[in-house]
Write a protein that holds these residues in place. Structure first.
Motif, PDB file in Angstrom:
ATOM      1  N   GLU A 228       0.836  -1.207   0.000  1.00  0.00           N
ATOM      2  CA  GLU A 228       0.000   0.000   0.000  1.00  0.00           C
ATOM      3  C   GLU A 228       0.866   1.251   0.000  1.00  0.00           C
ATOM      4  N   LYS A 229       1.893   1.262   0.856  1.00  0.00           N
ATOM      5  CA  LYS A 229       2.811   2.413   0.901  1.00  0.00           C
ATOM      6  C   LYS A 229       3.540   2.576  -0.424  1.00  0.00           C
ATOM      7  N   ILE A 230       4.028   1.444  -0.977  1.00  0.00           N
ATOM      8  CA  ILE A 230       4.787   1.504  -2.238  1.00  0.00           C
ATOM      9  C   ILE A 230       3.891   1.983  -3.377  1.00  0.00           C
ATOM     10  N   SER A 231       2.664   1.474  -3.424  1.00  0.00           N
ATOM     11  CA  SER A 231       1.724   1.867  -4.492  1.00  0.00           C
ATOM     12  C   SER A 231       1.438   3.366  -4.429  1.00  0.00           C
ATOM     13  N   TRP A 232       1.321   3.882  -3.225  1.00  0.00           N
ATOM     14  CA  TRP A 232       1.052   5.321  -3.058  1.00  0.00           C
ATOM     15  C   TRP A 232       2.195   6.150  -3.637  1.00  0.00           C
ATOM     16  N   ILE A 233       3.435   5.708  -3.391  1.00  0.00           N
ATOM     17  CA  ILE A 233       4.597   6.430  -3.934  1.00  0.00           C
ATOM     18  C   ILE A 233       4.656   6.281  -5.447  1.00  0.00           C
ATOM     19  N   LEU A 234       4.406   5.060  -5.946  1.00  0.00           N
ATOM     20  CA  LEU A 234       4.445   4.821  -7.389  1.00  0.00           C
ATOM     21  C   LEU A 234       3.446   5.696  -8.139  1.00  0.00           C
ATOM     22  N   ALA A 235       2.277   5.854  -7.561  1.00  0.00           N
ATOM     23  CA  ALA A 235       1.220   6.615  -8.230  1.00  0.00           C
ATOM     24  C   ALA A 235       1.597   8.077  -8.423  1.00  0.00           C
ATOM     25  N   LYS A 236       2.529   8.560  -7.604  1.00  0.00           N
ATOM     26  CA  LYS A 236       2.902   9.980  -7.662  1.00  0.00           C
ATOM     27  C   LYS A 236       4.202  10.223  -8.413  1.00  0.00           C
ATOM     28  N   ILE A 237       4.850   9.156  -8.928  1.00  0.00           N
ATOM     29  CA  ILE A 237       6.158   9.317  -9.577  1.00  0.00           C
ATOM     30  C   ILE A 237       6.039  10.121 -10.863  1.00  0.00           C
ATOM     31  N   ASN A 238       6.940  11.075 -11.010  1.00  0.00           N
ATOM     32  CA  ASN A 238       7.073  11.832 -12.261  1.00  0.00           C
ATOM     33  C   ASN A 238       8.308  11.301 -12.988  1.00  0.00           C
ATOM     34  N   TYR A 239       8.087  10.437 -13.987  1.00  0.00           N
ATOM     35  CA  TYR A 239       9.209   9.796 -14.676  1.00  0.00           C
ATOM     36  C   TYR A 239      10.033  10.780 -15.497  1.00  0.00           C
ATOM     37  N   ALA A 240       9.482  11.939 -15.770  1.00  0.00           N
ATOM     38  CA  ALA A 240      10.204  12.935 -16.566  1.00  0.00           C
ATOM     39  C   ALA A 240      11.176  13.752 -15.724  1.00  0.00           C
ATOM     40  N   ASP A 241      11.057  13.662 -14.422  1.00  0.00           N
ATOM     41  CA  ASP A 241      11.917  14.424 -13.510  1.00  0.00           C
ATOM     42  C   ASP A 241      12.870  13.447 -12.823  1.00  0.00           C
ATOM     43  N   ALA A 242      14.112  13.427 -13.269  1.00  0.00           N
ATOM     44  CA  ALA A 242      15.083  12.439 -12.782  1.00  0.00           C
ATOM     45  C   ALA A 242      15.307  12.549 -11.279  1.00  0.00           C
ATOM     46  N   ASN A 243      15.388  13.768 -10.759  1.00  0.00           N
ATOM     47  CA  ASN A 243      15.630  13.949  -9.328  1.00  0.00           C
ATOM     48  C   ASN A 243      14.442  13.475  -8.502  1.00  0.00           C
ATOM     49  N   ALA A 244      13.240  13.785  -8.963  1.00  0.00           N
ATOM     50  CA  ALA A 244      12.036  13.361  -8.243  1.00  0.00           C
ATOM     51  C   ALA A 244      11.899  11.839  -8.285  1.00  0.00           C
ATOM     52  N   LEU A 245      12.220  11.240  -9.437  1.00  0.00           N
ATOM     53  CA  LEU A 245      12.172   9.783  -9.564  1.00  0.00           C
ATOM     54  C   LEU A 245      13.138   9.130  -8.585  1.00  0.00           C
ATOM     55  N   GLU A 246      14.356   9.666  -8.511  1.00  0.00           N
ATOM     56  CA  GLU A 246      15.368   9.108  -7.615  1.00  0.00           C
ATOM     57  C   GLU A 246      14.915   9.200  -6.156  1.00  0.00           C
ATOM     58  N   GLU A 247      14.315  10.313  -5.794  1.00  0.00           N
ATOM     59  CA  GLU A 247      13.835  10.483  -4.421  1.00  0.00           C
ATOM     60  C   GLU A 247      12.709   9.501  -4.106  1.00  0.00           C
ATOM     61  N   SER A 248      11.823   9.271  -5.079  1.00  0.00           N
ATOM     62  CA  SER A 248      10.700   8.354  -4.871  1.00  0.00           C
ATOM     63  C   SER A 248      11.175   6.916  -4.676  1.00  0.00           C
ATOM     64  N   VAL A 249      12.081   6.471  -5.543  1.00  0.00           N
ATOM     65  CA  VAL A 249      12.536   5.075  -5.428  1.00  0.00           C
ATOM     66  C   VAL A 249      13.410   4.883  -4.188  1.00  0.00           C
ATOM     67  N   LYS A 250      14.095   5.934  -3.774  1.00  0.00           N
ATOM     68  CA  LYS A 250      14.874   5.869  -2.529  1.00  0.00           C
ATOM     69  C   LYS A 250      13.937   5.618  -1.347  1.00  0.00           C
ATOM     70  N   GLN A 251      12.771   6.260  -1.342  1.00  0.00           N
ATOM     71  CA  GLN A 251      11.789   6.034  -0.290  1.00  0.00           C
ATOM     72  C   GLN A 251      11.311   4.581  -0.291  1.00  0.00           C
ATOM     73  N   ILE A 252      11.080   4.035  -1.487  1.00  0.00           N
ATOM     74  CA  ILE A 252      10.607   2.651  -1.601  1.00  0.00           C
ATOM     75  C   ILE A 252      11.677   1.690  -1.074  1.00  0.00           C
ATOM     76  N   ARG A 253      12.921   1.923  -1.462  1.00  0.00           N
ATOM     77  CA  ARG A 253      14.008   1.058  -0.969  1.00  0.00           C
ATOM     78  C   ARG A 253      14.102   1.111   0.548  1.00  0.00           C
ATOM     79  N   GLY A 254      13.916   2.293   1.106  1.00  0.00           N
ATOM     80  CA  GLY A 254      13.966   2.443   2.561  1.00  0.00           C
ATOM     81  C   GLY A 254      12.854   1.672   3.255  1.00  0.00           C
ATOM     82  N   ILE A 255      11.680   1.646   2.643  1.00  0.00           N
ATOM     83  CA  ILE A 255      10.551   0.881   3.199  1.00  0.00           C
ATOM     84  C   ILE A 255      10.898  -0.603   3.230  1.00  0.00           C
TER      85      ILE A 255
END
Length: 316
Positions: A59-86
């Motif tokens: 549920e937490k991972i899906s919430w982050i995935l739904a908000k990912i902006n694939y066109a923004d490299a920095n935002a993408l990196e921050e999002s996947v870093k959160q998922i890895r931390g979970i």
């Protein structure tokens, strides 16, 4: 899968070649082991273990995935870093941890192992996940092994891996298995192509060899020795001395993990193998290719105490 095991599958088990359970790398090691090639012993933490681990995290991972902006490299990196931390921050389910611990103990108390990701979509037609997921070498101790398993699971969620899955149309929640395998403290290691990738000659094998562990060759941080060997008589047709300025070896200070070490000039200037040794390795490569019905192979290997070990084989 041995009796009483839900999440661990040994290379020699009948299920050891089941791609859906053990992933591409695991299935190849299972086939090689069951065919009688010299493969360091090990087992796979199956895809069910990862699914069990993330069941309450989806549920937490899906919430982050739904908000990912694939066109923004920095935002993408921050999002996947959160998922890895979970994933790395959560405790491994107790039954999974117990099976990993039991498998590690069966391999040998305080044994050094390699912990390698084994994706279920590896080496499929039209997709290559090689190099996208993590490997940890010379890991010792049950706690460190379980931690390395979690980090391999988390490596499904790098920016590169997530972007690749999206571009290829793969599921947002893929499966992954983890290989846990006795480490070979290789004196020499590298890769072997059972067809020459430079000139596409099918009657030649190409061997790349360097000192220490093979990650130095696979990752491209060294210029290895190169041997071109005839398929017909396994004679060396041509060889080129590589500089081999760095080797990856076990970290003696930490007692776990690896370090990069400079190779002294005298060893750097030597060929890693005699022509006879190169021929012996080429014969093994030809046998593996024959086992795979003539399909040219990309083989990772190690050499220690007079013995060649097969660490991985995949179609070229």
């Amino acid at each position: 899968m041995t009796a009483g095991s839900t999440h661990t599958i040994w290379f020699a088990d009948p299920a050891g070649t089941d791609l859906a359970k053990v992933g591409g790398k695991g299935a190849n090691l299972g086939r090689m082991t069951q065919a009688g090639f010299v493969v360091p012993p090990g087992f796979v933490v199956g895809t069910t273990a990862y699914q069990s681990h993330i069941e309450t995290l989806k549920e937490k991972i899906s919430w982050i995935l739904a908000k990912i902006n694939y066109a923004d490299a920095n935002a993408l990196e921050e999002s996947v870093k959160q998922i890895r931390g979970i994933i790395t921050g959560a405790d491994v389910p107790s039954d999974v941890a117990a099976e990993i611990g039991a498998g590690y103990a069966k391999l040998g108390a305080d044994l050094f192992v390699a912990v390698r990701s084994s994706g279920t979509a590896e080496d499929l037609d039209g997709a290559s996940f090689a190099g996208l997921h993590d490997t940890y070498l010379d890991i010792k101790g049950e706690e460190r092994v379980i931690d390395a398993v979690k980090r391999c699971w988390a490596s499904l969620w790098t920016a590169r891996a997530v972007s690749y899955r999206k571009s290829q149309g793969f599921t947002a929640f893929p499966s992954i298995a983890i290989v846990i395998q006795a480490m070979v403290e290789s004196e020499v290691s590298g890769v072997m192509f059972t067809g020459n990738p430079i000139n596409t000659a099918t009657d030649e094998l190409m061997l790349n060899a360097s000192w220490g562990l093979g990650e130095s060759v696979v990752s491209g941080i060294v210029t290895p020795d190169e041997y071109i060997v005839s398929h017909r008589n396994f004679k060396v047709l041509q060889k080129t001395l590589g500089s081999k300025k760095v080797e990856i070896v076990r970290d003696p200070a930490k007692g776990s993990g690896t370090l990069h070490r400079d190779v002294e000039a005298t060893r750097s200037a030597q060929f890693t193998f005699t022509d006879e040794q190169a021929g012996e390795l080429a014969r093994i490569g030809a046998r593996i290719q024959a086992y795979y019905e003539g399909m040219p192979q990309d083989i990772e290997w190690g050499y220690a105490k007079g013995q060649f070990y097969i660490l991985q084989s995949r179609p070229v």
